[in-house]
Design a protein around this motif. Structure first.
Motif, PDB file in Angstrom:
ATOM      1  N   LEU A  31     -71.092  32.308  16.604  1.00 39.24           N
ATOM      2  CA  LEU A  31     -70.314  33.484  16.241  1.00 39.24           C
ATOM      3  C   LEU A  31     -69.543  33.948  17.462  1.00 39.24           C
ATOM      4  N   ILE A  32     -68.348  34.483  17.228  1.00 38.63           N
ATOM      5  CA  ILE A  32     -67.529  35.047  18.302  1.00 38.63           C
ATOM      6  C   ILE A  32     -67.302  36.526  17.995  1.00 38.63           C
ATOM      7  N   ILE A  33     -67.511  37.370  18.998  1.00 38.60           N
ATOM      8  CA  ILE A  33     -67.217  38.799  18.876  1.00 38.60           C
ATOM      9  C   ILE A  33     -66.129  39.141  19.885  1.00 38.60           C
ATOM     10  N   HIS A  34     -65.053  39.763  19.392  1.00 35.63           N
ATOM     11  CA  HIS A  34     -63.954  40.188  20.258  1.00 35.63           C
ATOM     12  C   HIS A  34     -63.897  41.710  20.235  1.00 35.63           C
ATOM     13  N   ALA A  35     -64.005  42.331  21.394  1.00 35.83           N
ATOM     14  CA  ALA A  35     -64.055  43.787  21.500  1.00 35.83           C
ATOM     15  C   ALA A  35     -62.694  44.420  21.753  1.00 35.83           C
ATOM     16  N   GLY A  36     -61.647  43.854  21.205  1.00 28.45           N
ATOM     17  CA  GLY A  36     -60.338  44.492  21.217  1.00 28.45           C
ATOM     18  C   GLY A  36     -59.413  44.120  22.359  1.00 28.45           C
ATOM     19  N   ASP A  37     -58.147  44.481  22.158  1.00 23.81           N
ATOM     20  CA  ASP A  37     -57.012  44.086  22.992  1.00 23.81           C
ATOM     21  C   ASP A  37     -56.804  42.574  22.951  1.00 23.81           C
ATOM     22  N   TRP A  38     -56.683  42.102  21.732  1.00 24.39           N
ATOM     23  CA  TRP A  38     -56.335  40.704  21.468  1.00 24.39           C
ATOM     24  C   TRP A  38     -54.864  40.512  21.849  1.00 24.39           C
ATOM     25  N   ASN A  39     -54.035  41.445  21.439  1.00 25.01           N
ATOM     26  CA  ASN A  39     -52.578  41.519  21.488  1.00 25.01           C
ATOM     27  C   ASN A  39     -51.936  40.865  20.282  1.00 25.01           C
ATOM     28  N   SER A  40     -52.294  39.629  19.987  1.00 28.24           N
ATOM     29  CA  SER A  40     -51.621  38.875  18.929  1.00 28.24           C
ATOM     30  C   SER A  40     -52.633  38.285  17.951  1.00 28.24           C
ATOM     31  N   ILE A  41     -52.229  38.186  16.698  1.00 27.87           N
ATOM     32  CA  ILE A  41     -53.058  37.559  15.672  1.00 27.87           C
ATOM     33  C   ILE A  41     -53.308  36.083  15.985  1.00 27.87           C
ATOM     34  N   ASP A  42     -52.470  35.492  16.814  1.00 25.19           N
ATOM     35  CA  ASP A  42     -52.649  34.092  17.204  1.00 25.19           C
ATOM     36  C   ASP A  42     -53.995  33.862  17.899  1.00 25.19           C
ATOM     37  N   VAL A  43     -54.498  34.882  18.609  1.00 29.21           N
ATOM     38  CA  VAL A  43     -55.797  34.764  19.279  1.00 29.21           C
ATOM     39  C   VAL A  43     -56.893  34.559  18.234  1.00 29.21           C
ATOM     40  N   LEU A  44     -56.821  35.312  17.148  1.00 30.73           N
ATOM     41  CA  LEU A  44     -57.797  35.151  16.064  1.00 30.73           C
ATOM     42  C   LEU A  44     -57.748  33.734  15.514  1.00 30.73           C
ATOM     43  N   GLN A  45     -56.587  33.224  15.299  1.00 33.29           N
ATOM     44  CA  GLN A  45     -56.446  31.871  14.753  1.00 33.29           C
ATOM     45  C   GLN A  45     -57.011  30.824  15.710  1.00 33.29           C
ATOM     46  N   CYS A  46     -56.792  30.995  17.005  1.00 33.39           N
ATOM     47  CA  CYS A  46     -57.364  30.066  18.002  1.00 33.39           C
ATOM     48  C   CYS A  46     -58.882  30.120  17.989  1.00 33.39           C
ATOM     49  N   LEU A  47     -59.436  31.333  17.982  1.00 29.20           N
ATOM     50  CA  LEU A  47     -60.890  31.492  18.018  1.00 29.20           C
ATOM     51  C   LEU A  47     -61.556  30.990  16.742  1.00 29.20           C
ATOM     52  N   ALA A  48     -60.922  31.247  15.608  1.00 29.23           N
ATOM     53  CA  ALA A  48     -61.507  30.877  14.316  1.00 29.23           C
ATOM     54  C   ALA A  48     -61.671  29.367  14.157  1.00 29.23           C
ATOM     55  N   VAL A 107     -78.440  51.911  17.009  1.00 29.71           N
ATOM     56  CA  VAL A 107     -78.063  50.547  17.382  1.00 29.71           C
ATOM     57  C   VAL A 107     -78.888  50.128  18.593  1.00 29.71           C
ATOM     58  N   GLU A 108     -79.097  48.842  18.721  1.00 31.48           N
ATOM     59  CA  GLU A 108     -79.839  48.310  19.871  1.00 31.48           C
ATOM     60  C   GLU A 108     -78.910  47.940  21.014  1.00 31.48           C
ATOM     61  N   MET A 109     -77.661  47.687  20.654  1.00 31.13           N
ATOM     62  CA  MET A 109     -76.705  47.196  21.636  1.00 31.13           C
ATOM     63  C   MET A 109     -75.324  47.726  21.295  1.00 31.13           C
ATOM     64  N   ILE A 110     -74.517  47.994  22.333  1.00 34.52           N
ATOM     65  CA  ILE A 110     -73.117  48.357  22.152  1.00 34.52           C
ATOM     66  C   ILE A 110     -72.275  47.420  23.009  1.00 34.52           C
ATOM     67  N   ILE A 111     -71.332  46.769  22.351  1.00 34.82           N
ATOM     68  CA  ILE A 111     -70.367  45.899  23.023  1.00 34.82           C
ATOM     69  C   ILE A 111     -69.045  46.647  23.075  1.00 34.82           C
ATOM     70  N   PHE A 112     -68.414  46.657  24.254  1.00 34.64           N
ATOM     71  CA  PHE A 112     -67.126  47.324  24.397  1.00 34.64           C
ATOM     72  C   PHE A 112     -66.291  46.595  25.445  1.00 34.64           C
ATOM     73  N   GLY A 113     -65.037  46.961  25.533  1.00 28.52           N
ATOM     74  CA  GLY A 113     -64.119  46.354  26.501  1.00 28.52           C
ATOM     75  C   GLY A 113     -63.336  47.435  27.218  1.00 28.52           C
ATOM     76  N   HIS A 114     -62.029  47.284  27.212  1.00 29.65           N
ATOM     77  CA  HIS A 114     -61.033  48.214  27.731  1.00 29.65           C
ATOM     78  C   HIS A 114     -60.935  48.277  29.253  1.00 29.65           C
ATOM     79  N   SER A 115     -62.031  48.410  29.954  1.00 32.97           N
ATOM     80  CA  SER A 115     -61.970  48.579  31.414  1.00 32.97           C
ATOM     81  C   SER A 115     -61.771  47.266  32.162  1.00 32.97           C
ATOM     82  N   HIS A 116     -62.023  46.139  31.502  1.00 35.60           N
ATOM     83  CA  HIS A 116     -61.979  44.809  32.120  1.00 35.60           C
ATOM     84  C   HIS A 116     -63.071  44.634  33.174  1.00 35.60           C
TER      85      HIS A 116
END
Length: 166
Positions: A31-48, A107-116
């Motif tokens: 499974l792949i989890i992406h926590a945002g700032d993909w920018n383009s739908i193309d990233v989803l297609q690559c990951l899928a 929740v047991e876990m929180i996944i986040f991004g934004h700050s890099h």
């Protein structure tokens, strides 16, 4: 279950293709989890092409991403409840905004991004994970993403590397 966690790919601006080190893990992930700032739908297609993809949108995502993914989500994986949010906003740290996004949930876990900024730590009994960015390290010495091994327990590991390409 092996889960690869990424955020802040910012593609195609920051990279034209997925980094080789990331692809190496994607080849064996469930499974792949992406926590945002993909920018383009193309990233989803690559990951899928590698595994099912779950995620949320971030503050710089296209309308296509916003239509496809929620702002926050709770995933049920192998009996565990995992919150996912990008973490953008104002007035608090990214970490605090991520915690606040699930303050009404158990929740047991929180996944986040934004700050890099990659991070794995506990706040009380909640495991916080920011995978950093596989394509935009900013002022950090390494690019990064995370791998979770989920069974009765959640084991989180940050993966660091220096080169975006092969």
């Amino acid at each position: 279950m092996k889960v690869t966690v990424i955020a802040d790919t910012h593609m195609p601006k920051m990279a034209k293709e997925l980094p080789a080190r990331l692809v190496q893990e994607l080849n064996t992930t469930d499974l792949i989890i992406h926590a945002g700032d993909w920018n383009s739908i193309d990233v989803l297609q690559c990951l899928a092409a590698y595994a099912p993809v779950k995620g949320v949108y971030g503050n710089v995502d296209s309308e296509e991403i916003i239509e496809q993914f929620p702002e926050r989500e709770i995933l049920h994986i192998s009996g565990h409840k995992i919150g996912v949010v990008h973490g953008h906003g104002t007035g608090k740290t990214t970490e605090k905004r991520a915690l606040d996004a699930f303050s009404e949930d158990v929740v047991e876990m929180i996944i986040f991004g934004h700050s890099h900024i990659p991070m794995v730590k506990y706040v009380k009994k909640i495991l916080l994970l920011n995978p950093g960015s596989p394509t935009d390290k900013r002022k950090l010495p390494y690019y990064s993403f995370a791998v979770l091994n989920i069974d009765k327990e959640i084991q989180a590991e940050l993966i660091f590397y220096q080169e975006k390409s092969s």
